[in-house]
Design a protein around this motif. Sequence first.
Motif, PDB file in Angstrom:
ATOM      1  N   ASN A 189       3.463  -1.008   4.073  1.00 47.68           N
ATOM      2  CA  ASN A 189       3.554   0.385   3.650  1.00 47.68           C
ATOM      3  C   ASN A 189       4.847   0.613   2.860  1.00 47.68           C
ATOM      4  O   ASN A 189       5.947   0.410   3.371  1.00 47.68           O
ATOM      5  CB  ASN A 189       3.524   1.291   4.876  1.00 47.68           C
ATOM      6  N   VAL A 190       4.715   1.041   1.588  1.00 49.64           N
ATOM      7  CA  VAL A 190       5.889   1.253   0.728  1.00 49.64           C
ATOM      8  C   VAL A 190       6.115   2.726   0.425  1.00 49.64           C
ATOM      9  O   VAL A 190       6.941   3.066  -0.439  1.00 49.64           O
ATOM     10  CB  VAL A 190       5.743   0.451  -0.591  1.00 49.64           C
ATOM     11  N   ASP A 191       5.390   3.616   1.088  1.00 46.67           N
ATOM     12  CA  ASP A 191       5.569   5.048   0.845  1.00 46.67           C
ATOM     13  C   ASP A 191       7.029   5.445   1.086  1.00 46.67           C
ATOM     14  O   ASP A 191       7.602   5.165   2.143  1.00 46.67           O
ATOM     15  CB  ASP A 191       4.667   5.864   1.786  1.00 46.67           C
ATOM     16  N   GLY A 192       7.610   6.117   0.093  1.00 45.44           N
ATOM     17  CA  GLY A 192       8.972   6.619   0.238  1.00 45.44           C
ATOM     18  C   GLY A 192      10.057   5.628  -0.104  1.00 45.44           C
ATOM     19  O   GLY A 192      11.248   5.991  -0.108  1.00 45.44           O
ATOM     20  N   LEU A 193       9.726   4.371  -0.405  1.00 43.84           N
ATOM     21  CA  LEU A 193      10.743   3.386  -0.771  1.00 43.84           C
ATOM     22  C   LEU A 193      11.232   3.680  -2.188  1.00 43.84           C
ATOM     23  O   LEU A 193      10.454   3.698  -3.137  1.00 43.84           O
ATOM     24  CB  LEU A 193      10.179   1.969  -0.688  1.00 43.84           C
ATOM     25  N   GLU A 194      12.532   3.904  -2.333  1.00 49.24           N
ATOM     26  CA  GLU A 194      13.086   4.359  -3.613  1.00 49.24           C
ATOM     27  C   GLU A 194      13.450   3.186  -4.514  1.00 49.24           C
ATOM     28  O   GLU A 194      14.079   2.213  -4.079  1.00 49.24           O
ATOM     29  CB  GLU A 194      14.322   5.224  -3.355  1.00 49.24           C
ATOM     30  N   ILE A 195      13.043   3.256  -5.767  1.00 47.32           N
ATOM     31  CA  ILE A 195      13.370   2.257  -6.781  1.00 47.32           C
ATOM     32  C   ILE A 195      14.412   2.862  -7.703  1.00 47.32           C
ATOM     33  O   ILE A 195      14.113   3.781  -8.478  1.00 47.32           O
ATOM     34  CB  ILE A 195      12.112   1.838  -7.587  1.00 47.32           C
ATOM     35  N   GLY A 196      15.646   2.350  -7.664  1.00 51.70           N
ATOM     36  CA  GLY A 196      16.712   2.910  -8.483  1.00 51.70           C
ATOM     37  C   GLY A 196      17.500   1.872  -9.237  1.00 51.70           C
ATOM     38  O   GLY A 196      18.480   2.196  -9.903  1.00 51.70           O
ATOM     39  N   VAL A 215       0.861  -1.187   0.000  1.00 51.69           N
ATOM     40  CA  VAL A 215       0.000   0.000   0.000  1.00 51.69           C
ATOM     41  C   VAL A 215       0.895   1.234   0.000  1.00 51.69           C
ATOM     42  O   VAL A 215       1.989   1.226   0.574  1.00 51.69           O
ATOM     43  CB  VAL A 215      -0.947   0.015   1.216  1.00 51.69           C
ATOM     44  N   GLY A 216       0.447   2.296  -0.665  1.00 54.52           N
ATOM     45  CA  GLY A 216       1.247   3.504  -0.764  1.00 54.52           C
ATOM     46  C   GLY A 216       1.882   3.617  -2.132  1.00 54.52           C
ATOM     47  O   GLY A 216       1.555   2.872  -3.058  1.00 54.52           O
ATOM     48  N   GLU A 217       2.839   4.545  -2.269  1.00 55.00           N
ATOM     49  CA  GLU A 217       3.477   4.804  -3.552  1.00 55.00           C
ATOM     50  C   GLU A 217       4.997   4.759  -3.414  1.00 55.00           C
ATOM     51  O   GLU A 217       5.578   5.337  -2.487  1.00 55.00           O
ATOM     52  CB  GLU A 217       3.061   6.177  -4.095  1.00 55.00           C
ATOM     53  N   PHE A 218       5.630   4.035  -4.370  1.00 53.69           N
ATOM     54  CA  PHE A 218       7.086   4.013  -4.436  1.00 53.69           C
ATOM     55  C   PHE A 218       7.604   5.344  -4.979  1.00 53.69           C
ATOM     56  O   PHE A 218       6.898   6.067  -5.670  1.00 53.69           O
ATOM     57  CB  PHE A 218       7.572   2.885  -5.356  1.00 53.69           C
ATOM     58  N   GLU A 219       8.859   5.624  -4.683  1.00 52.47           N
ATOM     59  CA  GLU A 219       9.546   6.743  -5.312  1.00 52.47           C
ATOM     60  C   GLU A 219      10.537   6.172  -6.319  1.00 52.47           C
ATOM     61  O   GLU A 219      11.399   5.362  -5.963  1.00 52.47           O
ATOM     62  CB  GLU A 219      10.278   7.598  -4.278  1.00 52.47           C
ATOM     63  N   SER A 220      10.427   6.567  -7.595  1.00 51.62           N
ATOM     64  CA  SER A 220      11.288   6.045  -8.652  1.00 51.62           C
ATOM     65  C   SER A 220      12.249   7.127  -9.117  1.00 51.62           C
ATOM     66  O   SER A 220      11.931   8.318  -9.106  1.00 51.62           O
ATOM     67  CB  SER A 220      10.457   5.548  -9.834  1.00 51.62           C
ATOM     68  N   VAL A 221      13.424   6.706  -9.550  1.00 47.72           N
ATOM     69  CA  VAL A 221      14.411   7.635 -10.089  1.00 47.72           C
ATOM     70  C   VAL A 221      14.749   7.210 -11.518  1.00 47.72           C
ATOM     71  O   VAL A 221      14.617   6.035 -11.898  1.00 47.72           O
ATOM     72  CB  VAL A 221      15.696   7.661  -9.235  1.00 47.72           C
ATOM     73  N   ASP A 222      15.196   8.201 -12.314  1.00 50.46           N
ATOM     74  CA  ASP A 222      15.584   7.957 -13.711  1.00 50.46           C
ATOM     75  C   ASP A 222      14.460   7.267 -14.477  1.00 50.46           C
ATOM     76  O   ASP A 222      13.304   7.669 -14.396  1.00 50.46           O
ATOM     77  CB  ASP A 222      16.891   7.155 -13.771  1.00 50.46           C
ATOM     78  N   GLN A 223      14.809   6.183 -15.188  1.00 52.25           N
ATOM     79  CA  GLN A 223      13.839   5.525 -16.065  1.00 52.25           C
ATOM     80  C   GLN A 223      13.117   4.377 -15.386  1.00 52.25           C
ATOM     81  O   GLN A 223      12.352   3.655 -16.054  1.00 52.25           O
ATOM     82  CB  GLN A 223      14.556   5.000 -17.334  1.00 52.25           C
TER      83      GLN A 223
END
Length: 227
Positions: free
Chosen positions: A194-201, A156-164
């Motif tokens: 809860n995955v809010d703020g988890l960065e996908i890089g 639940v929540g939104e990931f934070e993604s970087v670049d492509q």
Amino acid sequence: MPRPGDEKKKNGESLSRIFGGEFSIFVLFLVMAFFFWWSLSMNSNFETVVSVPVRLDNVPEEMRITTNLPPSVSVSITGKGTSLMRAARVCRKNTVGIDCHRFAIGAQRATCAVWELRDSLALFLPQSVMIRAVTPDTLAFEFARQTRRLLPVAAVGEFESVDQFFVENVTFSPDSVWAYQLDGETEAEFFPVNVDGLEIGTDSVCAVVPLGHAGGLLPAISEVTMT
């Protein structure tokens, strides 16, 4: 007529006699008297109170404890001084386990008369020690009824993604967990992470994540692996 040094010499001889053999004998008799008094005291009967830690054992899975037992009970004991000293040392090192089934179970409260625990308490104490009283006279705890359910795990929540990068697929291991839900609450459909703020890089992320809170749900495990 006494010479000036005679008085000092006499005082020195007096101090030497006091702090020499006579004083040593005095100290020896004083120590002997103390041990004689201590031996008589330890063989006399006394009464004292010791604190015995307690814990609750074998709690049924359908019961969720909401208020705990007191951490210890006070036990009034009588016996010889040496036995009481030994009893105090033993009580500090041991805990009395109280089976939950010994409690009278009500709607949301369970009680147990402490006198029923005398046999368990006596196992910790020297045989020469007698239990006079135990306080409090009743142990009690409150609880709520719960049901065990197997629920899927979902993000639940939104990931934070970087670049492509973007999130294409999320899996959990295990993908379902056993959880306890309080009776009367709305039944949950999944257990949230809860995955809010988890960065996908990177193209693959593997992390150990804690299970979140969902109302009255209580998971059997505290974390899962997310990929």
